[in-house]
Each structure stands twice: as structure tokens, then as C-alpha cells.
Design an enzyme around this catalytic site. Structure first.
Site, PDB file in Angstrom:
ATOM      1  N   ASP A  28       0.851  -1.171   0.000  1.00  0.00           N
ATOM      2  CA  ASP A  28       0.000   0.000   0.000  1.00  0.00           C
ATOM      3  C   ASP A  28       0.901   1.240   0.000  1.00  0.00           C
ATOM      4  O   ASP A  28       2.079   1.162   0.361  1.00  0.00           O
ATOM      5  CB  ASP A  28      -0.873  -0.061   1.262  1.00  0.00           C
ATOM      6  CG  ASP A  28      -1.652   1.207   1.466  1.00  0.00           C
ATOM      7  OD1 ASP A  28      -2.330   1.641   0.532  1.00  0.00           O
ATOM      8  OD2 ASP A  28      -1.564   1.774   2.584  1.00  0.00           O
ATOM      9  N   ASP A  30      -0.160   5.161   0.860  1.00  0.00           N
ATOM     10  CA  ASP A  30      -0.394   6.124   1.947  1.00  0.00           C
ATOM     11  C   ASP A  30      -0.587   5.415   3.288  1.00  0.00           C
ATOM     12  O   ASP A  30      -1.428   4.525   3.424  1.00  0.00           O
ATOM     13  CB  ASP A  30      -1.622   6.980   1.626  1.00  0.00           C
ATOM     14  CG  ASP A  30      -1.480   7.708   0.291  1.00  0.00           C
ATOM     15  OD1 ASP A  30      -0.343   8.062  -0.075  1.00  0.00           O
ATOM     16  OD2 ASP A  30      -2.505   7.908  -0.387  1.00  0.00           O
TER      17      ASP A  30
HETATM   18 MG   LIG Z   1      -3.076   3.097   3.293  1.00  0.00          MG
END
Ligand SMILES: [Mg+2]
Ligand SMILES: [Zn+2]
Length: 212
Positions: A28, A30
Site C-alpha cells: 500500500d 499512503d
Molecule cells: Mg493506506
């Protein structure tokens, strides 16, 4: 405006035929690689965690492809420019280039069924926890999903791991600490750790069969 099916951009194009499939770590973005500031929309707000580049380096040296898979609903909502998502990716690649590394792939989902911007108003197959980005990466790069790991700070990342038949590690950065205390029925991470670097330690201690 780009049509929705151009939302994915492998670093290396071409099919994997004839190449040996390798495991991947799907990261992932952010809250996992960089501080989650809500809608990351300009460069001054981008801050990689201090361990992110070394984490990627260690995974690649252990034989994993490292692929970013990120939901960018801010695009659908008109709050984030697609070009900026590409800029962030290029920034990370440049920083990795400084240490002789790179990401193997970068995929993002700009869709939302109720999107403000019509081009992104799609009930797509790529918004995590849906599988689209992972299956496309596997096809583009020649990856063995069953030996792969998803690392992220939300249950949607762990849901993606489950849907893919991969393992899933939840990190407590970003939303992770609060997600940990809001369990989702039927969903369990293989490990919950403080940071991406701790996730790397876990992954290296728990290799699937066949990783060099
Ligand atoms: Mg995230
Ligand atoms: Zn999508």
C-alpha cells in the site's frame, strides 16, 4: 481524460511468458510507505517514512518483486490530479534509484461508483479489496500470488490479501493503529506490526517455499 482501463502502469511492460514467476510484496502507499495526510495532492505534503527505501531494498534482495497497489479515490473526487500520482511514483523511483533499487510495478485505482468525475465513475474490479491491481501485476510481471504478501494499514489491504490467497500484514502506521482496534468480521492479518520495516522482518522470517 484517460479511460479507466489505462489506470495501471507496469514499470516493465510485456507478458511474463517464459520467465520464472517470482513472489511479490504488494505495498500500500499512503500510511504504509509515506505519512497518510488524507488526500495527498502536492509535493510539500509527501513524506516517506525513514525506513521505506531500505524496506524495499531488503525485500528485493530477498527475491521479492515489490509492487505498489494504491486506492486513489481522491482522483474520482476531483481532489487529486492523476499526474501527481505519477509524480509521487517517479519521486519514489528516483529516491530508490539513488540506492540502486526500484519498484517493480505501480498500480492505482482512481475509481468510485459515485465519482464526481464521470470518467472515473466505474464499479471497477481494481479498488482494494478487489483483486484487479494484483492480478494485472501478476500478469504483467510474472508473479506467483500464492507466495506473495500484501502489506498495508487498512483492512482493505488485508481483505485484498485474503481475496488473492496471499498473506497479509497490517502495519500500525497510518490508519493501522485504529484499524487494529476495529476488527472486521472474518478478517485476520497474518501479522500486525508497527512499521513496514517490521513487516519486512516478519516476511523474511516466514519465507514461502521457493524464495531464493
Ligand atoms: Mg493506506
Ligand atoms: Zn479501480
Amino acid at each position: 481524460m484517460l479511460p479507466f482501463f489505462f489506470c495501471v502502469r507496469p514499470v516493465r511492460r510485456g507478458r511474463a511468458w517464459g520467465r520464472q514467476v517470482k513472489p511479490a510484496v504488494f505495498l500500500d502507499r499512503d500510511g504504509t510507505l509515506n505519512v497518510d495526510v488524507g488526500y495527498l495532492d502536492r509535493h510539500e505534503r509527501l513524506a516517506l517514512f525513514p525506513w521505506s527505501l531500505d524496506s524495499i531494498r531488503l525485500l528485493r534482495r530477498a527475491g521479492y518483486a515489490v509492487v505498489v497497489v494504491t486506492n486513489q479515490i481522491g482522483v474520482a473526487r476531483g481532489m487529486v490530479d492523476e499526474r501527481f500520482i505519477e509524480d509521487v511514483y517517479q519521486f519514489i523511483q528516483a529516491r530508490l534509484g539513488d540506492i540502486g533499487e526500484q519498484l517493480d510495478g505501480h498500480y492505482y485505482c482512481p475509481h468510485e461508483p459515485s465519482a464526481l468525475i464521470k470518467a472515473f465513475r466505474v464499479d471497477c474490479d481494481c479498488r482494494k479489496p478487489k483483486l484487479g491491481m494484483v492480478t494485472r501485476a501478476a500478469r504483467d510481471l510474472g508473479l506467483d500470488i500464492s507466495r506473495s504478501v500484501v502489506v498495508g494499514d487498512k483492512w482493505s489491504d488485508i481483505g485484498l490479501a485474503r481475496a488473492a490467497g496471499a498473506r497479509g500484514v497490517l502495519v500500525r502506521t497510518g490508519y493501522g493503529r485504529s484499524q487494529e482496534h476495529m476488527p472486521v468480521d472474518g478478517l485476520a492479518a497474518d501479522s500486525v506490526v508497527n512499521t513496514l520495516m517490521d513487516a519486512v522482518s516478519w516476511i523474511l522470517r516466514h519465507p514461502p517455499a521457493g524464495v531464493r
